[in-house]
Design a protein around this motif. Sequence first.
Motif, mmCIF file in Angstrom:
data_model
loop_
_atom_site.group_PDB
_atom_site.id
_atom_site.type_symbol
_atom_site.label_atom_id
_atom_site.label_comp_id
_atom_site.label_asym_id
_atom_site.label_seq_id
_atom_site.Cartn_x
_atom_site.Cartn_y
_atom_site.Cartn_z
ATOM 1 N N PHE A 1 23.755 50.656 27.222
ATOM 2 C CA PHE A 1 22.545 50.497 28.033
ATOM 3 C C PHE A 1 22.574 51.420 29.252
ATOM 4 N N GLY A 2 23.763 51.727 29.731
ATOM 5 C CA GLY A 2 23.890 52.681 30.827
ATOM 6 C C GLY A 2 23.473 54.083 30.399
ATOM 7 N N PHE A 3 23.881 54.483 29.188
ATOM 8 C CA PHE A 3 23.460 55.795 28.685
ATOM 9 C C PHE A 3 21.951 55.831 28.464
ATOM 10 N N CYS A 4 21.385 54.733 27.979
ATOM 11 C CA CYS A 4 19.924 54.664 27.816
ATOM 12 C C CYS A 4 19.225 54.764 29.167
ATOM 13 N N ALA A 5 19.768 54.085 30.170
ATOM 14 C CA ALA A 5 19.194 54.168 31.522
ATOM 15 C C ALA A 5 19.339 55.578 32.077
ATOM 16 N N MET A 6 20.449 56.234 31.785
ATOM 17 C CA MET A 6 20.649 57.615 32.217
ATOM 18 C C MET A 6 19.561 58.516 31.639
ATOM 19 N N ILE A 7 19.236 58.336 30.381
ATOM 20 C CA ILE A 7 18.182 59.128 29.741
ATOM 21 C C ILE A 7 16.834 58.817 30.382
ATOM 22 N N ALA A 8 16.566 57.546 30.634
ATOM 23 C CA ALA A 8 15.292 57.159 31.251
ATOM 24 C C ALA A 8 15.149 57.748 32.654
ATOM 25 N N TYR A 9 16.204 57.674 33.458
ATOM 26 C CA TYR A 9 16.154 58.237 34.811
ATOM 27 C C TYR A 9 16.098 59.762 34.772
ATOM 28 N N GLY A 10 16.775 60.378 33.816
ATOM 29 C CA GLY A 10 16.711 61.830 33.676
ATOM 30 C C GLY A 10 15.323 62.301 33.299
#
Length: 180
Positions: A138-147
């Motif tokens: 979920f952290g990697f998914c959030a990283m993609i969303a914030y990016g």
Amino acid sequence: MADPGFPGQHTTTTTVQTSSTTVQTTIRFDPLYIRTLPGLLKVIQIVLNLVGFICIEASGPFSYHSRGSWFNFVSMTAFWFTGILLALYLFHIVEKFYQIPWLKIEFIFCAIWTGLYLIAACVAVSFGVEAYIAAGFFGFCAMIAYGFDSFLKFKAIKSGQLAQGERVINKQTTVRTATY
């Protein structure tokens, strides 16, 4: 006889650019903001932040490990910042204070949190506990969303958009050609 060093004609271009900003300074609730791409991104980011936090907290005795504390710091700071921004947009408070560079603030935050989520997710996944691995996902998914949000904010800043409200830019170009 014409001098070969000078061109046969001379072109002068005059460009006049005017812009007008249209904002409503009244505070009002607008639930339709959630249906826009920036609103939808904020909701997705809030959900990913919360789910990642819950995964770390559900890891039982490992929830107080330094890796989990770091992930929780990143996710909860992002959760509260993004939640407050969502509320500001829903109630058009951003539009009321349109002089504040909201897009630059959001761009900087999203860019920094993209990097912080990369670090936090890598650290969580490398711990090897199932709950930490789930939180890392979920952290990697959030990283993609914030990016992606950071990319959209960058494009909006470059094109001169407002965070909320409308700015209309009118361009008038006059070209004069004189022949000698």
